[in-house]
Design an enzyme around this catalytic site. Sequence first.
Site, PDB file in Angstrom:
ATOM      1  N   HIS A  82      58.134 -21.946 -17.759  1.00 61.29           N
ATOM      2  CA  HIS A  82      58.568 -22.181 -16.351  1.00 61.29           C
ATOM      3  C   HIS A  82      59.974 -22.275 -16.071  1.00 61.29           C
ATOM      4  CE1 HIS A  82      54.640 -23.665 -15.086  1.00 61.29           C
ATOM      5  NE2 HIS A  82      54.304 -24.289 -16.326  1.00 61.29           N
TER       6      HIS A  82
ATOM      7  N   GLU B 229      45.349 -24.458 -22.242  1.00 58.14           N
ATOM      8  CA  GLU B 229      45.818 -24.738 -20.978  1.00 58.14           C
ATOM      9  C   GLU B 229      44.972 -23.660 -20.018  1.00 58.14           C
ATOM     10  OE1 GLU B 229      49.811 -25.227 -20.266  1.00 58.14           O
ATOM     11  OE2 GLU B 229      49.953 -26.871 -21.370  1.00 58.14           O
TER      12      GLU B 229
END
Length: 222
Positions: A140, A193
Amino acid sequence: MSSLARPAARPWTKPVRVVFLLVAIAIASMLWLQSGGWAALADRNETDGPLLVKADHPLPDDFGEPGLVSLAGKVPVAHRGVSVAAEIEKSLLRLFKAARKAGLRNLYVASGYRTAEEQRQLWDDSADRSYVQPPGHSEHQTGLAVDLADLKVGAKGFGETKAGKWLARNSWKYGFILRYPAGKEEMTGISYEPWHFRYVGREVAERCRDNEWVLEEYVAAL
């Protein structure tokens, strides 16, 4: 034989030429961006191998904040502060356009770029660190990763939704891969995920799809 004297150079001609040169550079830059310049640059950089970021592969010491663009008003987002690296914006918008055509009206970006401070807070607050990386080790922070979600479904059930299944099958067409799939936890170091997608460029994403690879396997094959 007489000769004509060359007229003296006017003092204002040089600044005018400089102005015209700057305008030409600006126009060329605009045309480059409109033709997908950032995406092309990203794909070119992938020839050296996509950036691998994880627990045992930290961000380079000289890695700075990427050029960011806000997604607010372009695609549905969790809040107006959601942003991503400029180089993935067009691909992400194309992905969302295709998703809407497929009837996925509840899809939105839950998270994009995070600062080191935001990642530190997430790490400190996490009760289950099998789903999170420490600061300096998170995709991220590159601006190349997005967490996608469905308005009507919790995160852990996302993989079983129409949106989750569509993304797993089709995200590669837009240069994204499901970064942490089920069954590959030992390689990625992260639990499954179904919401986390990473931009790697169309060529890399297609090869990962064809070989059922995660990014670690792609990098190992280079």
